[in-house]
Design an enzyme around this catalytic site. Structure first.
Site, PDB file in Angstrom:
ATOM      1  N   GLY A  14      25.330 108.202   7.849  1.00 20.91           N
ATOM      2  CA  GLY A  14      25.385 106.919   7.857  1.00 20.91           C
ATOM      3  C   GLY A  14      26.075 106.477   9.342  1.00 20.91           C
ATOM      4  N   SER A 108      34.571  96.811   2.044  1.00 19.56           N
ATOM      5  CA  SER A 108      33.872  95.875   2.746  1.00 19.56           C
ATOM      6  C   SER A 108      34.706  94.231   2.673  1.00 19.56           C
ATOM      7  CB  SER A 108      32.373  95.620   2.483  1.00 19.56           C
ATOM      8  OG  SER A 108      31.852  94.587   2.614  1.00 19.56           O
ATOM      9  N   SER A 109      34.365  93.690   3.651  1.00 21.03           N
ATOM     10  CA  SER A 109      34.936  92.144   3.645  1.00 21.03           C
ATOM     11  C   SER A 109      34.537  91.196   2.824  1.00 21.03           C
ATOM     12  CB  SER A 109      34.924  91.612   5.183  1.00 21.03           C
ATOM     13  OG  SER A 109      33.599  91.292   5.760  1.00 21.03           O
ATOM     14  N   CYS A 110      33.252  91.577   2.131  1.00 18.40           N
ATOM     15  CA  CYS A 110      32.418  90.938   0.950  1.00 18.40           C
ATOM     16  C   CYS A 110      33.268  90.885  -0.229  1.00 18.40           C
ATOM     17  CB  CYS A 110      31.076  91.176   0.867  1.00 18.40           C
ATOM     18  SG  CYS A 110      30.944  92.752  -0.016  1.00 18.40           S
ATOM     19  N   TYR A 137      27.572  94.442  -5.048  1.00 19.41           N
ATOM     20  CA  TYR A 137      28.274  95.218  -3.944  1.00 19.41           C
ATOM     21  C   TYR A 137      29.605  95.111  -3.846  1.00 19.41           C
ATOM     22  CZ  TYR A 137      29.162  97.677   0.272  1.00 19.41           C
ATOM     23  OH  TYR A 137      29.527  98.311   1.587  1.00 19.41           O
ATOM     24  N   LYS A 141      33.106  97.504  -4.895  1.00 23.22           N
ATOM     25  CA  LYS A 141      33.895  97.983  -3.864  1.00 23.22           C
ATOM     26  C   LYS A 141      35.369  97.550  -4.432  1.00 23.22           C
ATOM     27  CE  LYS A 141      31.685  99.928  -0.429  1.00 23.22           C
ATOM     28  NZ  LYS A 141      31.874 101.209  -0.073  1.00 23.22           N
ATOM     29  N   PRO A 164      36.800  97.109   6.238  1.00 22.47           N
ATOM     30  CA  PRO A 164      36.171  96.743   7.550  1.00 22.47           C
ATOM     31  C   PRO A 164      35.296  95.496   7.278  1.00 22.47           C
ATOM     32  CG  PRO A 164      35.602  98.884   6.620  1.00 22.47           C
ATOM     33  CD  PRO A 164      36.090  98.164   5.475  1.00 22.47           C
ATOM     34  N   HIS A 180      21.736  94.702   8.405  1.00 19.93           N
ATOM     35  CA  HIS A 180      22.577  93.428   8.203  1.00 19.93           C
ATOM     36  C   HIS A 180      22.036  92.453   9.613  1.00 19.93           C
ATOM     37  CE1 HIS A 180      25.201  96.195   6.191  1.00 19.93           C
ATOM     38  NE2 HIS A 180      25.345  95.111   5.366  1.00 19.93           N
ATOM     39  N   ASP A 270      22.485  81.012   3.974  1.00 21.79           N
ATOM     40  CA  ASP A 270      23.443  81.127   4.933  1.00 21.79           C
ATOM     41  C   ASP A 270      24.297  82.329   4.628  1.00 21.79           C
ATOM     42  OD1 ASP A 270      22.773  79.688   7.209  1.00 21.79           O
ATOM     43  OD2 ASP A 270      23.777  77.919   6.262  1.00 21.79           O
TER      44      ASP A 270
END
Length: 312
Positions: A14, A108-110, A137, A141, A164, A180, A270
């Site tokens: 990846g 992940s920042s999500c 997701y 995480k 990240p 993305h 959005d």
């Protein structure tokens, strides 16, 4: 990490994993382990158990994950939750059983709440509801972060978690539906330029703000933190700078040389209004990003063109 240490990079094919693999090679590490998913399915508990028992890696970078943009996250909700939970559960558990010296889990920042204060500090985790479109997701995480914390607490494992921001760079995914926003825009503008399309449609209002980090900068940060960070708390990795999707689109449009118009499709979602990471903790340790966004987009576009030429 000793130069002769046995290091396993999970997800080396990846964008993130390949960047970490390149970084380690550049730093003189030669005892690197990798496995393609056709050989080692990280969703298989038995395969992962056999791999760790036979290879006994000393260090692990867990960059393997099922990833995608808004469409993919919202469409394949069960797959994103199940696959990511199983992958990280297997790797983290068997890394513990194998006595791995140190493991880095990439999140992940999500993971942060949709409406959390900006910029996002590490302590904002689990303080509010998540963005619905990528909740599965994000939950996976978060579980990975907590799993690393639990193995550290119960067994004394030196397992750390890094978060990240939005990433882009070499070896990115440019799939028209499942990628993305940044690589998706690169493909859209490139194809519109080649075909002479007068207008490019972009999802949403263009007002959400996003932060972007070049994947090789992430790899540099991961290498730095593997050497210098041993705390139980997660740590953010980003630039500390963001811009609107409209500004991003204009930047990519200029880099590619597309001269048509932009049409923002407000019937499409959005996502989170803003996702800017607070990277003061990382800056205090002594690391800062090197590649600015315009330079990074040009590098990514050149890589896109090279890959398109190879696949043509």
């Amino acid at each position: 990490m000793e130069k002769n240490a046995k290091i396993y990079v999970a997800g080396h094919r990846g964008m993130v994993g390949s960047a970490i693999f390149r970084k380690l090679e550049q730093e003189g590490y030669s005892n690197l382990i990798s496995r393609e998913s056709s050989v080692l399915d990280l969703r298989s508990q038995q395969q992962v158990a056999d791999f760790f028992a036979s290879e006994n890696p000393e260090y692990v970078f867990l960059a393997a994950a099922k990833v995608g943009g808004i469409v993919a996250n919202n469409t394949y909700r069960a797959d994103f939750l199940y696959d990511n939970l199983v992958i990280q559960n297997n790797v983290i558990h068997y890394a513990h059983l194998a006595g791995v010296k140190k493991l880095m889990f990439l999140g992940s920042s999500c993971i942060y709440p949709k409406l959390a204060p900006q910029p996002l500090k590490e302590e904002y985790l689990l303080t509010g509801p998540l963005e619905p479109t990528n909740e599965p997701y994000a939950i996976a995480k978060i579980a990975g972060i907590k799993l690393c914390e639990a193995y550290r607490h119960q067994y004394g494992c030196n397992f750390i978690s890094v978060m990240p921001t939005n990433l882009y760079g070499y070896n990115d995914n440019y799939h028209p539906q499942n990628s993305h926003v940044l690589p998706a825009l690169i493909r859209k503008f490139h194809e519109a330029k080649i075909k002479g399309v007068p207008e490019v449609s972009i999802w949403g209002t263009g007002t959400p703000k996003r932060e972007f980090l070049f994947a090789d900068d992430l790899a540099d940060a991961c290498y730095f933190l593997m050497q210098h960070y041993d705390e139980p708390q997660l740590i953010n990795i980003g630039t500390g700078e963001d811009l609107t999707i409209n500004e991003l689109a204009m930047l990519i449009k200029a880099c590619i040389g597309y001269v048509g118009k932009l049409n923002f499709d407000t019937t499409k979602p959005d996502g989170t209004p803003r996702k800017l990471l607070d990277v003061s903790k990382l800056h205090t340790l002594g690391w800062k990003h090197h590649v600015e966004l315009e330079e990074g987009v040009r590098l990514a576009y050149a890589d896109f063109l090279k890959r398109e030429a190879i696949s043509a």
